[in-house]
Structure formats: structure tokens, C-alpha cells
Write a protein that holds these residues in place. Structure first.
Motif, PDB file in Angstrom:
ATOM      1  N   THR A  78       3.143 -18.095  80.614  1.00 40.98           N
ATOM      2  CA  THR A  78       3.493 -17.421  81.865  1.00 40.98           C
ATOM      3  C   THR A  78       4.516 -18.232  82.648  1.00 40.98           C
ATOM      4  N   GLU A  79       4.313 -19.549  82.703  1.00 42.13           N
ATOM      5  CA  GLU A  79       5.275 -20.397  83.410  1.00 42.13           C
ATOM      6  C   GLU A  79       6.645 -20.360  82.741  1.00 42.13           C
ATOM      7  N   TYR A  82       8.190 -17.041  83.605  1.00 41.47           N
ATOM      8  CA  TYR A  82       8.592 -17.055  85.018  1.00 41.47           C
ATOM      9  C   TYR A  82       9.867 -17.860  85.212  1.00 41.47           C
ATOM     10  N   SER A  83       9.994 -18.978  84.503  1.00 38.83           N
ATOM     11  CA  SER A  83      11.220 -19.775  84.577  1.00 38.83           C
ATOM     12  C   SER A  83      12.419 -18.964  84.103  1.00 38.83           C
TER      13      SER A  83
END
Length: 114
Positions: A78-79, A82-83
Motif C-alpha cells: 500500500t505504501e 501510495y508513493s
């Protein structure tokens, strides 16, 4: 013969006393053996109970570790996504600002050269 009979009686009394002493010591030893056998049974029971508990805790721990690994993987994915969204948003904003600037210059009235 009386002397021999008295000696025989003395030996007999000592022999009976020794046998009684041995029997008494045997009974004491037997009591100690029973106590240790009872203690052994209690300890074996405790070991079985603790082994079962350890097994349940190990199973639960394995499940929780697997769940944590799933959380870690999901968070990392997810990170990362998102990045990428942030990078794309930044690129889009930059392009939009550049295009807006170009549009503004294109729509401005031109100044006459003097």
C-alpha cells in the motif's frame, strides 16, 4: 551346655533385633519410594499439561506471526502504491502548471513594440 544355650539365646535375640531393624529400614525406604513415585506422577502430569499448553501457544503464535507478515506485506504494498500515486500527482501538477502557464501566455494580449 547352659553357657552354650545362653550364647545361643543372645545370638538369637541379636538376630531378631537385626531383622527387625532391617524390616524397619525397609519400611522407611518403601515409604520414601511411594512418596517419590507420587511426586513423579505429579510431575509427569504437570509436564503433560504444560506440553499441551506450549503446543497451543506455539500454534497461536504461528498464526499471529503469519497474520503479522500479511499485515507487513499489505502495508508495504500500500505504501509503495501510495508513493506512485504521489509521484504521478506531482507529475500531473507540474504538467498542469506548465500548460496553464502556456495557456496564459497564449491568451495574453500582445504588446506593441515601440
Amino acid at each position: 551346655m547352659t553357657h552354650q544355650a545362653a550364647a545361643l539365646q543372645t545370638y538369637n535375640n541379636e538376630l531378631v533385633e537385626c531383622i527387625e531393624d532391617l524390616c524397619s529400614k525397609r519400611e522407611e525406604l518403601n515409604r520414601q519410594i511411594q512418596q517419590e513415585e507420587e511426586e513423579k506422577e505429579r510431575l509427569q502430569h504437570d509436564i503433560r499439561v504444560l506440553s499441551e499448553k506450549l503446543s497451543r501457544v506455539n500454534e497461536s503464535l504461528a498464526q499471529r506471526l503469519a497474520a503479522r507478515a500479511t499485515f507487513d506485506r499489505t502495508i508495504a504494498e500500500t505504501e509503495a502504491a501510495y508513493s506512485k500515486i504521489l509521484e504521478s500527482s506531482q507529475s500531473l501538477l507540474s504538467v498542469l502548471k506548465q500548460e496553464a502557464g502556456n495557456l496564459s501566455r497564449a491568451t495574453e494580449p500582445r504588446r506593441k513594440k515601440q
